[in-house]
Scaffold this active site. Structure first.
Site, PDB file in Angstrom:
ATOM      1  N   TYR A  50       0.772  -1.558  -0.135  1.00 39.53           N
ATOM      2  CA  TYR A  50      -0.027   0.036   0.045  1.00 39.53           C
ATOM      3  C   TYR A  50       0.872   1.268  -0.045  1.00 39.53           C
ATOM      4  O   TYR A  50       0.419   2.487   0.424  1.00 39.53           O
ATOM      5  CB  TYR A  50      -1.107  -0.119   1.232  1.00 39.53           C
ATOM      6  CG  TYR A  50      -2.002  -0.894   0.972  1.00 39.53           C
ATOM      7  CD1 TYR A  50      -2.988  -0.710  -0.038  1.00 39.53           C
ATOM      8  CD2 TYR A  50      -2.370  -2.121   1.939  1.00 39.53           C
ATOM      9  CE1 TYR A  50      -4.250  -1.406  -0.049  1.00 39.53           C
ATOM     10  CE2 TYR A  50      -3.564  -2.791   1.779  1.00 39.53           C
ATOM     11  CZ  TYR A  50      -4.384  -2.640   0.872  1.00 39.53           C
ATOM     12  OH  TYR A  50      -5.696  -3.334   0.596  1.00 39.53           O
ATOM     13  N   PHE A  58      -5.477   7.603   6.413  1.00 43.31           N
ATOM     14  CA  PHE A  58      -5.879   6.070   6.947  1.00 43.31           C
ATOM     15  C   PHE A  58      -4.961   5.048   6.804  1.00 43.31           C
ATOM     16  O   PHE A  58      -5.283   4.070   7.116  1.00 43.31           O
ATOM     17  CB  PHE A  58      -7.169   5.855   6.043  1.00 43.31           C
ATOM     18  CG  PHE A  58      -7.069   5.792   4.492  1.00 43.31           C
ATOM     19  CD1 PHE A  58      -6.400   4.880   3.855  1.00 43.31           C
ATOM     20  CD2 PHE A  58      -7.629   6.813   3.698  1.00 43.31           C
ATOM     21  CE1 PHE A  58      -6.270   4.691   2.520  1.00 43.31           C
ATOM     22  CE2 PHE A  58      -7.352   6.901   2.244  1.00 43.31           C
ATOM     23  CZ  PHE A  58      -6.696   5.550   1.670  1.00 43.31           C
ATOM     24  N   ARG A  86     -13.569  -5.320 -10.741  1.00 43.90           N
ATOM     25  CA  ARG A  86     -14.029  -4.087 -10.147  1.00 43.90           C
ATOM     26  C   ARG A  86     -15.575  -3.798 -10.003  1.00 43.90           C
ATOM     27  O   ARG A  86     -16.005  -3.479  -9.039  1.00 43.90           O
ATOM     28  CB  ARG A  86     -13.265  -2.603 -10.841  1.00 43.90           C
ATOM     29  CG  ARG A  86     -11.782  -2.619 -10.690  1.00 43.90           C
ATOM     30  CD  ARG A  86     -11.266  -1.481 -11.618  1.00 43.90           C
ATOM     31  NE  ARG A  86     -11.821  -0.235 -10.906  1.00 43.90           N
ATOM     32  CZ  ARG A  86     -11.476   0.297  -9.606  1.00 43.90           C
ATOM     33  NH1 ARG A  86     -10.414  -0.419  -8.928  1.00 43.90           N
ATOM     34  NH2 ARG A  86     -11.638   1.465  -9.361  1.00 43.90           N
ATOM     35  N   THR A  92     -15.567   1.432  -3.088  1.00 43.79           N
ATOM     36  CA  THR A  92     -14.774   1.184  -2.239  1.00 43.79           C
ATOM     37  C   THR A  92     -15.626   1.176  -0.661  1.00 43.79           C
ATOM     38  O   THR A  92     -15.308   0.347   0.336  1.00 43.79           O
ATOM     39  CB  THR A  92     -13.757   2.218  -2.094  1.00 43.79           C
ATOM     40  OG1 THR A  92     -12.882   2.299  -3.275  1.00 43.79           O
ATOM     41  CG2 THR A  92     -12.733   1.944  -0.814  1.00 43.79           C
ATOM     42  N   ARG A 103     -18.923  -6.093  -2.035  1.00 40.92           N
ATOM     43  CA  ARG A 103     -18.810  -4.994  -0.936  1.00 40.92           C
ATOM     44  C   ARG A 103     -20.230  -4.424  -0.480  1.00 40.92           C
ATOM     45  O   ARG A 103     -20.510  -4.522   0.805  1.00 40.92           O
ATOM     46  CB  ARG A 103     -17.961  -3.839  -1.296  1.00 40.92           C
ATOM     47  CG  ARG A 103     -16.632  -4.237  -1.352  1.00 40.92           C
ATOM     48  CD  ARG A 103     -15.769  -2.889  -2.232  1.00 40.92           C
ATOM     49  NE  ARG A 103     -14.324  -3.005  -1.859  1.00 40.92           N
ATOM     50  CZ  ARG A 103     -13.671  -2.697  -2.681  1.00 40.92           C
ATOM     51  NH1 ARG A 103     -14.070  -1.764  -3.741  1.00 40.92           N
ATOM     52  NH2 ARG A 103     -12.125  -2.547  -2.790  1.00 40.92           N
ATOM     53  N   HIS A 116      -9.952  -6.376  -2.136  1.00 40.78           N
ATOM     54  CA  HIS A 116      -9.059  -5.343  -2.892  1.00 40.78           C
ATOM     55  C   HIS A 116      -8.837  -6.015  -4.402  1.00 40.78           C
ATOM     56  O   HIS A 116      -8.996  -7.207  -4.422  1.00 40.78           O
ATOM     57  CB  HIS A 116      -7.456  -5.328  -2.343  1.00 40.78           C
ATOM     58  CG  HIS A 116      -6.683  -4.733  -3.477  1.00 40.78           C
ATOM     59  ND1 HIS A 116      -6.645  -3.263  -3.336  1.00 40.78           N
ATOM     60  CD2 HIS A 116      -5.825  -5.205  -4.204  1.00 40.78           C
ATOM     61  CE1 HIS A 116      -5.638  -3.168  -4.304  1.00 40.78           C
ATOM     62  NE2 HIS A 116      -5.380  -4.224  -4.589  1.00 40.78           N
TER      63      HIS A 116
HETATM   64  P1  CMP Z   1      -8.322  -1.070  -1.070  1.00 36.33           P
HETATM   65  O1  CMP Z   1      -8.947  -1.261  -2.659  1.00 36.33           O
HETATM   66  O2  CMP Z   1      -7.627  -2.351  -0.667  1.00 36.33           O
HETATM   67  O3  CMP Z   1      -7.064   0.124  -1.252  1.00 36.33           O
HETATM   68  C1  CMP Z   1      -6.976   1.140  -0.200  1.00 36.33           C
HETATM   69  C2  CMP Z   1      -7.736   0.871   1.007  1.00 36.33           C
HETATM   70  O4  CMP Z   1      -7.730   1.711   2.163  1.00 36.33           O
HETATM   71  C3  CMP Z   1      -9.212   0.518   0.345  1.00 36.33           C
HETATM   72  O5  CMP Z   1      -9.454  -0.558  -0.344  1.00 36.33           O
HETATM   73  C4  CMP Z   1      -9.922   0.806   1.773  1.00 36.33           C
HETATM   74  O6  CMP Z   1     -10.148  -0.540   2.172  1.00 36.33           O
HETATM   75  C5  CMP Z   1      -8.903   1.521   2.781  1.00 36.33           C
HETATM   76  N1  CMP Z   1      -9.761   2.846   3.002  1.00 36.33           N
HETATM   77  C6  CMP Z   1      -9.922   3.181   4.482  1.00 36.33           C
HETATM   78  N2  CMP Z   1     -10.080   4.280   4.486  1.00 36.33           N
HETATM   79  C7  CMP Z   1     -10.317   4.823   3.422  1.00 36.33           C
HETATM   80  C8  CMP Z   1     -10.814   5.945   3.048  1.00 36.33           C
HETATM   81  N3  CMP Z   1     -11.316   7.055   3.792  1.00 36.33           N
HETATM   82  N4  CMP Z   1     -10.964   6.132   1.434  1.00 36.33           N
HETATM   83  C9  CMP Z   1     -10.403   5.232   0.719  1.00 36.33           C
HETATM   84  N5  CMP Z   1      -9.632   4.006   1.248  1.00 36.33           N
HETATM   85  C10 CMP Z   1      -9.994   3.838   2.366  1.00 36.33           C
END
Ligand code: CMP
Length: 139
Positions: A50, A58, A86, A92, A103, A116
């Site tokens: 990440y 976050f 996706r 998300t 989700r 993810h």
């Molecule tokens: P992912 O696709 O794994 O990529 C980044 C991750 O950050 C996202 O999914 C979320 O699970 C996590 N995340 C936590 N808080 C936030 C936020 N405020 N905005 C975007 N992603 C977030």
């Protein structure tokens, strides 16, 4: 065109025994699981994976969550796999996700959002190489 994408079944989902349910939804979306392994990420792995989010507010919570339990990392193959994945994941934030998506149906929160998926074919290649050796992928 047939392509590959990278998926993670996150700790909130493995904790609730949803590995099969998530995988079923991926398969029903036309995606084939061509590599899969259950791992407990180290902090270093999660921070590296990440890395693009390093400056985000976050980031620390996200890393802590991703190492809070086992995950299942997978390579998915299919027609337009990045977009197909996706679509079946949904937004998300599960509150904004369409009905029928992983989700919407399964996730707990924007952080504990069950899956993810790579956001582009370019990133998919990078993410796949982060967790898999070429010989672990059987197409
Ligand atoms: P992912 O696709 O794994 O990529 C980044 C991750 O950050 C996202 O999914 C979320 O699970 C996590 N995340 C936590 N808080 C936030 C936020 N405020 N905005 C975007 N992603 C977030």
């Amino acid at each position: 065109t047939t392509e590959r994408t990278f998926s993670i079944i996150k700790p909130d989902a493995t904790r609730r025994n949803l590995t099969g349910a998530v995988t079923k939804m991926l398969e029903e979306a036309g995606l084939r699981v061509v590599a899969s392994k259950r791992i407990h990420m180290t902090r270093e792995q999660a921070e590296g994976f990440y890395g693009v989010h390093k400056e985000r507010p976050f980031f620390a919570d996200l890393v802590g969550f991703m190492i809070s339990g086992p995950v299942v990392v997978q390579v998915l193959e299919g027609e337009d796999a990045v977009a197909a994945n996706r679509k079946v994941m949904g937004a998300t934030n599960p509150a904004n996700a369409e009905p029928g998506t992983i989700r919407k149906e399964l996730a707990e929160s924007i952080e504990a959002n069950s899956v993810h998926g790579s956001d582009s074919a370019e990133n998919a290649a990078i993410e796949i190489a982060f967790f898999f050796q070429p010989e672990e992928i059987v197409g």
